[in-house]
Design a protein around this motif. Structure first.
Motif, PDB file in Angstrom:
ATOM      1  N   UNK A  37       1.011  -1.170  -0.087  1.00  0.00           N
ATOM      2  CA  UNK A  37      -0.006  -0.039  -0.066  1.00  0.00           C
ATOM      3  C   UNK A  37       0.741   1.230   0.201  1.00  0.00           C
ATOM      4  N   UNK A  38       1.958   1.309   0.997  1.00  0.00           N
ATOM      5  CA  UNK A  38       2.929   2.349   0.900  1.00  0.00           C
ATOM      6  C   UNK A  38       3.586   2.540  -0.555  1.00  0.00           C
ATOM      7  N   UNK A  39       3.915   1.548  -1.147  1.00  0.00           N
ATOM      8  CA  UNK A  39       4.699   1.638  -2.318  1.00  0.00           C
ATOM      9  C   UNK A  39       3.717   2.163  -3.364  1.00  0.00           C
ATOM     10  N   UNK A  40       2.396   1.372  -3.269  1.00  0.00           N
ATOM     11  CA  UNK A  40       1.278   1.817  -4.376  1.00  0.00           C
ATOM     12  C   UNK A  40       0.951   3.093  -4.359  1.00  0.00           C
ATOM     13  N   UNK A  41       0.865   3.889  -3.011  1.00  0.00           N
ATOM     14  CA  UNK A  41       0.672   5.099  -3.016  1.00  0.00           C
ATOM     15  C   UNK A  41       1.820   6.267  -3.654  1.00  0.00           C
ATOM     16  N   UNK A  42       2.809   5.682  -3.505  1.00  0.00           N
ATOM     17  CA  UNK A  42       4.278   6.417  -4.012  1.00  0.00           C
ATOM     18  C   UNK A  42       4.222   6.193  -5.232  1.00  0.00           C
ATOM     19  N   UNK A  43       4.053   5.009  -5.923  1.00  0.00           N
ATOM     20  CA  UNK A  43       3.934   4.527  -7.509  1.00  0.00           C
ATOM     21  C   UNK A  43       2.971   5.409  -8.038  1.00  0.00           C
ATOM     22  N   UNK A  44       1.667   5.375  -7.584  1.00  0.00           N
ATOM     23  CA  UNK A  44       0.807   6.042  -8.383  1.00  0.00           C
ATOM     24  C   UNK A  44       0.772   7.640  -8.317  1.00  0.00           C
ATOM     25  N   UNK A  45       1.331   7.958  -7.202  1.00  0.00           N
ATOM     26  CA  UNK A  45       1.501   9.296  -7.156  1.00  0.00           C
ATOM     27  C   UNK A  45       2.625   9.767  -8.187  1.00  0.00           C
ATOM     28  N   UNK A  46       3.411   9.095  -8.264  1.00  0.00           N
ATOM     29  CA  UNK A  46       4.843   9.565  -9.410  1.00  0.00           C
ATOM     30  C   UNK A  46       4.064   9.435 -10.764  1.00  0.00           C
ATOM     31  N   UNK A  47       3.214   8.306 -10.963  1.00  0.00           N
ATOM     32  CA  UNK A  47       2.613   8.200 -12.352  1.00  0.00           C
ATOM     33  C   UNK A  47       1.786   9.179 -12.651  1.00  0.00           C
ATOM     34  N   UNK A  48       1.028   9.583 -11.555  1.00  0.00           N
ATOM     35  CA  UNK A  48       0.167  10.754 -11.970  1.00  0.00           C
ATOM     36  C   UNK A  48       0.616  12.062 -11.971  1.00  0.00           C
ATOM     37  N   UNK A  49       1.753  12.365 -11.433  1.00  0.00           N
ATOM     38  CA  UNK A  49       2.601  13.564 -11.688  1.00  0.00           C
ATOM     39  C   UNK A  49       2.958  13.521 -13.163  1.00  0.00           C
ATOM     40  N   UNK A  50       3.693  12.316 -13.468  1.00  0.00           N
ATOM     41  CA  UNK A  50       3.995  12.034 -14.771  1.00  0.00           C
ATOM     42  C   UNK A  50       2.875  12.449 -15.918  1.00  0.00           C
ATOM     43  N   UNK A  51       1.633  11.959 -15.591  1.00  0.00           N
ATOM     44  CA  UNK A  51       0.581  12.046 -16.656  1.00  0.00           C
ATOM     45  C   UNK A  51       0.148  13.487 -16.541  1.00  0.00           C
ATOM     46  N   UNK A  52       0.282  14.265 -15.469  1.00  0.00           N
ATOM     47  CA  UNK A  52      -0.115  15.646 -15.678  1.00  0.00           C
ATOM     48  C   UNK A  52       1.037  16.283 -16.308  1.00  0.00           C
ATOM     49  N   UNK A  53       2.501  15.927 -16.154  1.00  0.00           N
ATOM     50  CA  UNK A  53       3.463  16.547 -16.679  1.00  0.00           C
ATOM     51  C   UNK A  53       3.413  16.464 -18.296  1.00  0.00           C
ATOM     52  N   UNK A  54       3.052  15.276 -18.700  1.00  0.00           N
ATOM     53  CA  UNK A  54       2.744  14.762 -20.125  1.00  0.00           C
ATOM     54  C   UNK A  54       1.561  15.830 -20.983  1.00  0.00           C
ATOM     55  N   UNK A  55       0.343  15.657 -20.144  1.00  0.00           N
ATOM     56  CA  UNK A  55      -0.618  16.557 -20.533  1.00  0.00           C
ATOM     57  C   UNK A  55      -0.180  18.027 -20.575  1.00  0.00           C
ATOM     58  N   UNK A  56       0.667  18.616 -19.710  1.00  0.00           N
ATOM     59  CA  UNK A  56       1.023  19.993 -19.712  1.00  0.00           C
ATOM     60  C   UNK A  56       1.850  20.138 -21.148  1.00  0.00           C
TER      61      UNK A  56
END
Length: 114
Positions: A26-45
């Motif tokens: 769960x801990x690593x999942x939150x970190x991984x999904x947060x990183x992936x989400x940040x990258x999705x925002x960066x890609x969209x930007x």
């Protein structure tokens, strides 16, 4: 202001992981999904600046709902992306509250999955 709840949540997550209140996955999942989400925002930007194919807002909200909202908060603040549209921001905060509620339920004695 967006970074304060995300920072507090990430600290809470770490403090829940250290004594074993939440599993490592769960801990690593939150970190991984947060990183992936940040990258999705960066890609969209990047796409928005260059007129390319955009990421659907529903996809960004789904990522926030499943635990990527801290990454979304950091992306919104650092990249200055998705900060001006009130309807997007309203749904984003609903995803934050939904995810925090699920996390609190998981930690509560009412969680029958434990």
């Amino acid at each position: 202001m967006r970074l304060f709840p995300a920072s507090i949540f990430m600290m809470t997550l770490a403090l829940a992981y250290l004594p074993g209140l939440i599993p490592r996955e769960m801990f690593l999942g939150y970190l991984g999904v947060s990183l992936f989400t940040y990258l999705a925002y960066a890609t969209d930007k990047h796409s928005s600046e260059r007129g390319g194919k955009r990421t659907q807002e529903s996809s960004l909200h789904l990522l926030s709902t499943i635990g990527g909202w801290p990454g979304a908060a950091f992306a919104q603040q650092i990249l200055r992306h998705k900060t001006q549209k009130p309807s997007f921001r309203a749904v984003y905060w609903i995803t934050v509250l939904a995810n925090i509620a699920l996390f609190a339920w998981y930690l509560s004695p009412y969680n029958v999955l434990l």
